[in-house]
Design an enzyme around this catalytic site. Sequence first.
Site, PDB file in Angstrom:
ATOM      1  N   GLU A   1     -14.745  -5.821   2.937  1.00 33.45           N
ATOM      2  CA  GLU A   1     -13.876  -5.849   4.377  1.00 33.45           C
ATOM      3  C   GLU A   1     -15.120  -5.800   5.321  1.00 33.45           C
ATOM      4  O   GLU A   1     -15.996  -5.302   5.370  1.00 33.45           O
ATOM      5  CB  GLU A   1     -13.144  -4.538   4.321  1.00 33.45           C
ATOM      6  CG  GLU A   1     -12.436  -4.210   5.737  1.00 33.45           C
ATOM      7  CD  GLU A   1     -11.648  -3.074   5.887  1.00 33.45           C
ATOM      8  OE1 GLU A   1     -10.863  -2.896   4.914  1.00 33.45           O
ATOM      9  OE2 GLU A   1     -12.338  -2.183   6.681  1.00 33.45           O
TER      10      GLU A   1
ATOM     11  N   GLU B   1       0.706  -1.101   0.095  1.00 28.46           N
ATOM     12  CA  GLU B   1      -0.008   0.004  -0.002  1.00 28.46           C
ATOM     13  C   GLU B   1       0.914   1.192  -0.073  1.00 28.46           C
ATOM     14  O   GLU B   1       1.835   1.123   0.716  1.00 28.46           O
ATOM     15  CB  GLU B   1      -0.863   0.029   1.352  1.00 28.46           C
ATOM     16  CG  GLU B   1      -1.914   1.131   1.264  1.00 28.46           C
ATOM     17  CD  GLU B   1      -3.073   0.748   2.270  1.00 28.46           C
ATOM     18  OE1 GLU B   1      -4.406   0.273   1.867  1.00 28.46           O
ATOM     19  OE2 GLU B   1      -3.049   1.016   3.222  1.00 28.46           O
TER      20      GLU B   1
ATOM     21  N   LYS C   1      -8.120   2.431  -2.462  1.00 31.61           N
ATOM     22  CA  LYS C   1      -8.505   2.522  -1.204  1.00 31.61           C
ATOM     23  C   LYS C   1      -9.111   3.738  -0.773  1.00 31.61           C
ATOM     24  O   LYS C   1      -8.529   4.560  -0.394  1.00 31.61           O
ATOM     25  CB  LYS C   1      -7.205   1.909  -0.436  1.00 31.61           C
ATOM     26  CG  LYS C   1      -7.333   1.886   0.977  1.00 31.61           C
ATOM     27  CD  LYS C   1      -7.607   0.383   1.215  1.00 31.61           C
ATOM     28  CE  LYS C   1      -7.545   0.059   3.046  1.00 31.61           C
ATOM     29  NZ  LYS C   1      -6.436   0.164   3.513  1.00 31.61           N
TER      30      LYS C   1
ATOM     31  N   LYS D   1       0.725   4.852   1.387  1.00 29.12           N
ATOM     32  CA  LYS D   1      -0.212   5.266   2.443  1.00 29.12           C
ATOM     33  C   LYS D   1       0.821   6.424   3.059  1.00 29.12           C
ATOM     34  O   LYS D   1       1.490   6.120   3.795  1.00 29.12           O
ATOM     35  CB  LYS D   1      -0.647   4.102   3.417  1.00 29.12           C
ATOM     36  CG  LYS D   1      -1.300   4.636   4.479  1.00 29.12           C
ATOM     37  CD  LYS D   1      -1.511   3.215   5.487  1.00 29.12           C
ATOM     38  CE  LYS D   1      -2.454   3.627   6.733  1.00 29.12           C
ATOM     39  NZ  LYS D   1      -2.804   2.375   7.453  1.00 29.12           N
TER      40      LYS D   1
ATOM     41  N   ASN E   1     -10.306  -6.978   8.468  1.00 30.45           N
ATOM     42  CA  ASN E   1      -9.542  -5.941   9.080  1.00 30.45           C
ATOM     43  C   ASN E   1      -9.260  -6.100  10.629  1.00 30.45           C
ATOM     44  O   ASN E   1      -9.993  -6.328  11.315  1.00 30.45           O
ATOM     45  CB  ASN E   1     -10.216  -4.555   9.030  1.00 30.45           C
ATOM     46  CG  ASN E   1      -9.146  -3.254   9.136  1.00 30.45           C
ATOM     47  OD1 ASN E   1      -8.280  -3.602   9.727  1.00 30.45           O
ATOM     48  ND2 ASN E   1      -9.527  -2.144   8.430  1.00 30.45           N
TER      49      ASN E   1
ATOM     50  N   GLU F   1      -5.665  -7.742   6.887  1.00 32.34           N
ATOM     51  CA  GLU F   1      -5.437  -6.241   6.771  1.00 32.34           C
ATOM     52  C   GLU F   1      -5.184  -5.807   7.865  1.00 32.34           C
ATOM     53  O   GLU F   1      -5.703  -5.990   8.946  1.00 32.34           O
ATOM     54  CB  GLU F   1      -6.822  -5.478   6.087  1.00 32.34           C
ATOM     55  CG  GLU F   1      -7.195  -5.930   4.972  1.00 32.34           C
ATOM     56  CD  GLU F   1      -8.624  -5.461   4.705  1.00 32.34           C
ATOM     57  OE1 GLU F   1      -8.814  -4.270   4.875  1.00 32.34           O
ATOM     58  OE2 GLU F   1      -9.503  -5.919   3.820  1.00 32.34           O
ATOM     59  N   SER F   2      -4.115  -4.600   8.032  1.00 33.71           N
ATOM     60  CA  SER F   2      -3.879  -3.920   8.846  1.00 33.71           C
ATOM     61  C   SER F   2      -2.901  -4.538  10.214  1.00 33.71           C
ATOM     62  O   SER F   2      -3.039  -5.548  10.407  1.00 33.71           O
ATOM     63  CB  SER F   2      -5.074  -3.383   9.896  1.00 33.71           C
ATOM     64  OG  SER F   2      -5.667  -2.600   9.053  1.00 33.71           O
TER      65      SER F   2
END
Length: 249
Positions: free
Chosen positions: A153, A42, A104, A44, A174, A204-205
């Site tokens: 998600e 990503e 995103k 970001k 997530n 994710e994350s």
Amino acid sequence: MLDEIIANKRKEVETLRTFHGRRNKPVLNFRESLRTKPIIAEVKKASPSLGDINTAADPVIQAKTYERLGAGAVSVLCDEKYFKGSISDLAAVAAEVKIPVLCKDFIIDEKQITNAYSAGADCVLLMASVLNKEEMLYLAKKARILGLEILFEVHTLEEIEAVLACEPKLLGVNNRNLKTLEINMGYGAHMLDILNGDYMKVAESGMKKPMDVAMMRGAGADAFLIGSGLMASDRLEELFAEMMAAACL
């Protein structure tokens, strides 16, 4: 925080203009690319939880570095106020990389999907923490008409019903609770473990170390969306290689 972000997004959408650009490439197969290269890396620059991460990063250079290192796809943050991204960043990245690109954003309106398509996205994110079942079904239909893949998600089991109604092929879990911004890797791993269906599961994350990726892999993740850990690293090449090794265990 999530309520604040969505309230701001609704204001943005009211005056959202059509993206001035013409898509000049076919939609790439997002899932197929992840089968052999399971990291979605990503771009970001900042986030509400971490503040500034790497605001000096050039989105195109960062994305091309990810591609060179072996990412299966690139995710580009398009929210300006809270993440310091933009649809222009996505367009610039999509024009330069040969791997699929994920838009995103906190998508609440079909205009955002149309703009993502025009800017060159191959996949869009639809979040069950933001949309109800009817909204998700409607936006999923709009995305599929354009040929876009959808990363659905969820964070909690209560959100699964709305997503399953959309017959997902990509299901993201997530690890972050967007209402509190807290990350619980154990909870995310539990969710990945108990969710089973005809879809690719994406963690994710919160993954900052290879052992984090390995934990998610062990819980059943097929692919991994990694942003802050890569953007903040001063040893990107080594970290990416270590994470890819853990992702392919």
